[in-house]
Design an enzyme around this catalytic site. Structure first.
Site, PDB file in Angstrom:
ATOM      1  N   HIS A 127     128.115 -49.733  55.023  1.00  0.00           N
ATOM      2  CA  HIS A 127     127.232 -50.229  56.080  1.00  0.00           C
ATOM      3  C   HIS A 127     125.913 -50.583  55.395  1.00  0.00           C
ATOM      4  O   HIS A 127     125.223 -49.699  54.881  1.00  0.00           O
ATOM      5  CB  HIS A 127     127.051 -49.117  57.125  1.00  0.00           C
ATOM      6  CG  HIS A 127     126.122 -49.442  58.241  1.00  0.00           C
ATOM      7  ND1 HIS A 127     126.496 -50.188  59.333  1.00  0.00           N
ATOM      8  CD2 HIS A 127     124.830 -49.077  58.464  1.00  0.00           C
ATOM      9  CE1 HIS A 127     125.487 -50.267  60.179  1.00  0.00           C
ATOM     10  NE2 HIS A 127     124.457 -49.613  59.668  1.00  0.00           N
TER      11      HIS A 127
ATOM     12  N   VAL B 100     122.301 -38.554  57.019  1.00  0.00           N
ATOM     13  CA  VAL B 100     123.514 -38.127  56.315  1.00  0.00           C
ATOM     14  C   VAL B 100     123.734 -36.620  56.471  1.00  0.00           C
ATOM     15  O   VAL B 100     124.872 -36.141  56.383  1.00  0.00           O
ATOM     16  CB  VAL B 100     123.483 -38.557  54.830  1.00  0.00           C
ATOM     17  CG1 VAL B 100     122.576 -37.686  54.010  1.00  0.00           C
ATOM     18  CG2 VAL B 100     124.877 -38.587  54.237  1.00  0.00           C
TER      19      VAL B 100
ATOM     20  N   ILE C 210     124.815 -36.503  60.771  1.00  0.00           N
ATOM     21  CA  ILE C 210     125.941 -37.256  61.341  1.00  0.00           C
ATOM     22  C   ILE C 210     127.125 -37.176  60.384  1.00  0.00           C
ATOM     23  O   ILE C 210     127.124 -37.795  59.318  1.00  0.00           O
ATOM     24  CB  ILE C 210     125.529 -38.715  61.623  1.00  0.00           C
ATOM     25  CG1 ILE C 210     124.296 -38.745  62.534  1.00  0.00           C
ATOM     26  CG2 ILE C 210     126.696 -39.477  62.245  1.00  0.00           C
ATOM     27  CD1 ILE C 210     123.717 -40.122  62.756  1.00  0.00           C
TER      28      ILE C 210
ATOM     29  N   MET D 148     128.887 -40.027  58.281  1.00  0.00           N
ATOM     30  CA  MET D 148     128.057 -40.683  57.265  1.00  0.00           C
ATOM     31  C   MET D 148     128.176 -39.867  55.982  1.00  0.00           C
ATOM     32  O   MET D 148     127.677 -38.755  55.886  1.00  0.00           O
ATOM     33  CB  MET D 148     126.611 -40.758  57.754  1.00  0.00           C
ATOM     34  CG  MET D 148     125.690 -41.551  56.899  1.00  0.00           C
ATOM     35  SD  MET D 148     124.050 -41.572  57.681  1.00  0.00           S
ATOM     36  CE  MET D 148     123.190 -42.689  56.618  1.00  0.00           C
TER      37      MET D 148
ATOM     38  N   TYR E 246     128.976 -43.038  64.190  1.00  0.00           N
ATOM     39  CA  TYR E 246     127.593 -43.019  63.697  1.00  0.00           C
ATOM     40  C   TYR E 246     126.680 -43.823  64.619  1.00  0.00           C
ATOM     41  O   TYR E 246     125.605 -43.360  65.014  1.00  0.00           O
ATOM     42  CB  TYR E 246     127.584 -43.582  62.279  1.00  0.00           C
ATOM     43  CG  TYR E 246     126.275 -44.096  61.764  1.00  0.00           C
ATOM     44  CD1 TYR E 246     125.298 -43.235  61.267  1.00  0.00           C
ATOM     45  CD2 TYR E 246     126.022 -45.466  61.724  1.00  0.00           C
ATOM     46  CE1 TYR E 246     124.099 -43.721  60.757  1.00  0.00           C
ATOM     47  CE2 TYR E 246     124.833 -45.951  61.208  1.00  0.00           C
ATOM     48  CZ  TYR E 246     123.875 -45.080  60.734  1.00  0.00           C
ATOM     49  OH  TYR E 246     122.698 -45.566  60.225  1.00  0.00           O
TER      50      TYR E 246
ATOM     51  N   HIS F 271     126.033 -42.009  67.846  1.00  0.00           N
ATOM     52  CA  HIS F 271     125.487 -40.654  67.738  1.00  0.00           C
ATOM     53  C   HIS F 271     124.039 -40.631  68.235  1.00  0.00           C
ATOM     54  O   HIS F 271     123.239 -41.497  67.875  1.00  0.00           O
ATOM     55  CB  HIS F 271     125.552 -40.185  66.287  1.00  0.00           C
ATOM     56  CG  HIS F 271     125.336 -38.730  66.111  1.00  0.00           C
ATOM     57  ND1 HIS F 271     124.083 -38.146  66.206  1.00  0.00           N
ATOM     58  CD2 HIS F 271     126.208 -37.723  65.859  1.00  0.00           C
ATOM     59  CE1 HIS F 271     124.192 -36.852  66.008  1.00  0.00           C
ATOM     60  NE2 HIS F 271     125.477 -36.563  65.795  1.00  0.00           N
TER      61      HIS F 271
END
Length: 109
Positions: free
Chosen positions: A10, A36, A39, A42, A77, A80
């Site tokens: 991404h 990171v 979540i 990630m 993600y 979230h």
């Protein structure tokens, strides 16, 4: 959409609005990097500033790259609450933004 399984990168290209102090940009980047830790889908986060000598950046100054195990991970993600809250703050500081998700392919010769 292509097959969902497999690593997905991404990539977000950004140009911060003029007048935003460097320390504020630094805090925004730290907030992005912290996702990171919050979540689960990630898996990694990297960022950097444009250093190209080609001058083809089209005004973008920063690149942010996150790694996920699948397109479902990217979707999780994006939805979230921690990402939604951060994105609202982060995007309000950007003049330009471009996002691309891709599945890396290794060329075998």
């Amino acid at each position: 959409m292509e097959e969902a399984k497999g690593v997905v990168k991404h990539v977000l290209l950004a140009k911060f609005k003029d007048g935003i102090p460097p320390d504020e940009i630094e805090q925004l980047i730290k907030g992005y990097a912290n996702l990171v830790n919050v979540i689960e889908p990630m898996k990694s986060f990297h960022w950097g500033k444009d250093v190209s000598i080609e001058n083809l950046h089209l005004g973008f100054t920063h690149v942010f790259e996150s790694t996920f195990e699948s397109t479902e991970g990217v979707a999780e993600y994006l939805a979230h609450p921690a990402h939604v809250e951060f994105a609202n703050l982060f995007l309000s500081h950007l003049e330009k933004v471009l996002v691309i998700d891709y599945k890396p392919t290794t060329v075998r010769t």
